[in-house]
Design a protein around this motif. Structure first.
Motif: not given
Lengths: 464, 308
Positions: A196, A261, A192
């Motif tokens: 980002i 993601m 994740m």
């Protein structure tokens, strides 16, 4: 929907907010992907959803019949011709009509074909060149036995329409993505966070570097007649060289970040192309998903380098011409493809020379300069405009150096060059050992992106 | 799970939490540290989107190019004449039927229907008659216009800054505009002011392009039609520097004075060109104070017409 627009911010926030409700259940996940992707695409023009779903359905059925019936070749050609036909109608009809009209005019027959082209074909459906190629790779791979079929129409359509890659690539292969989409597990915290960071980096490239450089480039190309100064034109083309790279790489990077993601891995689409040591190397680093598509499905299908030297060069040139034409229905793109084809051939024919130390040092620099020069064809709307820019670059004219250096474009040109040519990866990897500094660094990049973004520009590759 | 992986997961989690904490801090710090530039791009977008809003209660509309939106302040009109006015000036605009119709759609049906149209040599040149800027704003989608008009003014502290502009601003240099989103006027100035700054660019334009007689005659016919359909058109020429007026009249062989005379002969109200006491920061546009003075003068002249 543009990645750099307020509606997309709302869209992506809602997507991740509701994702847990749909992601863990198999059928719900596929349906969720298809629904949100249709919303993403339909935001631009919902009518063209029918084209996306229509060509996709044909390819899905062709794939099914390729495996189930004895008429493999028939269904492969049906799939290829459906996709080529949709490209011809929506992307090339006007260009083809112009060519025919010009030819007839020269022969003394004066009538307008352009006027009789249906109006709906004059609108270029966003991303048509990308999703038709995604779809084509599926049927060709099935025919060659290199991919497994999608379990259902829903799975196939979710793969084709998965919104991060839908409108401007990267061009993905079914064999790479379908198995990943089958996994229901959510990505871990590390993935994740990497996603980002990838998105932040992509937005920085697009909104800060590309969009700020675009202002200077557009101002010059809007007034090709009155823009003067050799240095001005060189700076303009250097600015475009980085603009197109950061615009497209920015998009690909955001797409990779969003996919990451979701727990999906997209392959790298750009690998520092302006660090290339030659033209072959450049094409291994630039728009990798398209280059490998043309290599695997066009160049190798034509015989690749298996024939004589002459045949190899013909195959190479044909592939590059097609690659140019893929970018747009215009002579400038065809000439751009031809120029790269010719330079690749020169490099291949004289490759013995390039092993000499002198050429090893000189050729990367010369490659970069020649790439800059070929971008003139890519950016110009007509061949006449390109000739004017070449004249501006190659025939000396004075320009105010102070004004150029004091401009916003110059500052971002320097930053762009540093981003491309300095080796940041090691430093960023090192930074990840210190969460406080890493977090601060990426928070600063977000602030820079928000406050120093250029005026909103559409992604260049949307038009392809 | 290997120790290395557990460690990396922990680090990533910590980085992400800290990042979420740092985001508002760095954003707030940036808002305080970075200078707020007078020409706000978000307010500029809201300003143009505002010109597309279709209110229908104006008494008077002003139509023309950048000299109009930078030179005529509807607030001054409101103050002096109690008339509700709105400015429909667009960059490099030509007063063609599409632009004028867009403006008159906002006029109140019960008022005097005053349409003040500014003419300049530039507005009949081939590049202006395309009305590119007006058309591009008009082509924004409904949702785009809505977001720009209603949302952008609220979040304009997130405005983008140009690094070069910050340097210029710190050195007190550059062109600046303050946008009045509700009435279409932009108070503008340039530091340092130079009443010849824009002249060379205009000279180049006049060398390159032709004054369109065709656009001019279409304009005359349209203004006459406008009058016959119950509107009250008033023709003005917004003041600029002496050298600019000379250049325009010389390059177009006095086309604008001739056009104004012809319209006057055909019964259209034409206000005489007056530039006394007014100054232009670049030769083409009035500075903030001169715009105020000119708007006062114009409101007196138009007030007289309105009371006819």
């Amino acid at each position: 929907m543009l990645f750099n627009s307020i509606p997309f911010v709302v869209f992506i926030a809602l997507f991740f907010f509701f994702k847990p409700l749909f992601w863990s259940k198999d059928n719900r996940r596929w349906l969720w992907i298809l629904m949100v992707s249709c919303l993403f695409y339909g935001w631009w023009d919902w009518r063209f959803l029918f084209l996306l779903l229509g060509t996709g359905t044909v390819d899905y059925l062709c794939g099914k019949y390729i495996l189930q019936t004895g008429k493999k070749k028939l269904y492969l050609w049906l799939s290829i011709s459906t996709n080529i036909a949709s490209l011809l109608i929506f992307k090339y009809s006007l260009f083809i009509a112009e060519i025919i009209e010009d030819a007839l005019n020269m022969a003394g027959f004066h009538f307008s074909i352009k006027a009789s082209i249906p109006e709906f074909t004059l609108v270029l459906p966003v991303g048509i060149s990308f999703y038709t190629f995604n779809s084509l790779s599926y049927t060709i791979d099935l025919y060659r036995g290199k991919a497994k079929p999608a379990d259902s129409w829903l799975h196939f359509m979710a793969f084709i329409s998965f919104f991060p890659h839908l409108v401007a690539g990267p061009i993905i292969r079914a064999r790479d993505i379908l198995t990943q989409l089958k996994k229901s597990s959510s990505p871990d915290m590390l993935t994740m966070w990497n996603g980002i960071k990838t998105c932040i980096w992509g937005y920085f490239q697009k909104m800060v570097l590309a969009d700020n450089l675009a202002v200077f480039v557009n101002a010059n190309f809007d007034q090709v007649d009155s823009s003067t100064g050799t240095l001005n034109w060189w700076m303009c083309m250097l600015a475009f060289t980085f603009q197109i790279y950061f615009d497209f790489n920015g998009y690909s990077t955001i797409a990779r970040g969003i996919a990451k993601m979701c727990g999906i891995h997209f392959k790298l689409n750009f690998n520092h192309p302006y660090r290339a040591t030659g033209f072959s190397d450049f094409w291994r680093r630039w728009h990798i998903s398209l280059s490998s598509f043309f290599r695997d499905y066009v160049y190798i299908s034509m015989g690749g380098s298996r024939g004589s030297k002459f045949e190899t060069e013909v195959n190479r040139m044909s592939t590059m011409l097609l690659s140019g034409l893929w970018h747009g229905a215009s002579w400038t793109f065809i000439f751009w493809g031809a120029a790269h084809g010719a330079l690749l051939s020169v490099e291949n024919v004289f490759k013995k020379w390039f092993s000499l130390k002198f050429f090893k040092l000189l050729w990367p620099v010369l490659t970069f300069v020649l790439v800059v020069l070929t971008w003139v064809l890519f950016r110009s709307e007509t061949l006449n405009e390109a000739i004017q820019v070449y004249k501006g670059m190659l025939i000396w004219q004075d320009a105010s150096v102070k004004e150029l250096i004091m401009s916003n474009a110059f500052i971002w040109l320097i930053v762009s060059a540093l981003v491309e040519w300095l080796n940041w990866r090691k430093s960023l990897n090192y930074l990840s050992k210190f969460p406080i500094f890493e977090a601060l660094f990426y928070a600063l990049i977000v602030s820079i992106t928000i406050f120093f973004r250029g005026p909103e520009q559409q992604f260049i590759y949307f038009q392809f | 799970m290997p120790v290395e992986m557990t460690y990396r997961l922990k680090m990533a989690e910590r980085s992400m939490k800290l990042w979420m904490l740092f985001i508002p801090i760095t954003l707030l710090a940036s808002i305080f540290i970075l200078p707020e530039l007078p020409s706000s791009p978000m307010r500029r977008d809201a300003f143009w989107a505002g010109k597309m809003e279709s209110d229908t209660n104006e008494d008077i509309v002003f139509v023309g190019d950048s000299r109009v939106y930078r030179g005529i302040d509807p607030l001054v009109f409101g103050r002096m004449t109690k008339l509700k006015a709105r400015n429909f000036g667009f960059s490099s605009a030509s007063p063609d039927s599409i632009l004028i119709e867009h403006a008159i759609n906002c006029l109140s049906s019960s008022g005097k229907k005053l349409v003040v149209i500014a003419v300049s040599a530039n507005s009949f040149m081939s590049s202006s008659i395309e009305n590119t800027h007006f058309k591009s704003v008009k082509s924004w989608s409904v949702s785009d216009k809505w977001v720009k008009y209603h949302i952008y003014p609220l979040i304009s502290f997130f405005d983008n800054r140009s690094v070069a502009d910050i340097f210029k601003y710190m050195k007190s240099e550059g062109y600046y505009e303050h946008y009045n989103i509700s009435n279409g006027f932009a108070a503008s100035y340039k530091i340092p002011a130079d009443s010849n700054a824009a002249v060379p660019a205009y000279q180049r334009q006049f060398e390159r392009e032709q004054y369109s007689k065709d656009a001019e005659s279409k304009f005359i016919n349209y203004v006459l039609r406008l009058k016959s359909s119950g509107y009250h058109p008033v023709i003005i020429r917004v003041p600029c520097s002496y050298s600019m007026i000379q250049l325009e009249d010389m390059a177009t062989k006095n086309a604008i004075p001739r056009l104004m005379r012809e319209l006057m002969d055909r019964g259209i109200d034409v206000l005489p060109y007056v530039s006394d006491g007014l100054s232009s920061y670049d030769g083409s546009h009035l500075d903030e104070q001169s715009a105020e003075l000119y708007s006062q003068k114009l409101s007196q002249d138009i007030g007289r017409l309105y009371s006819k």
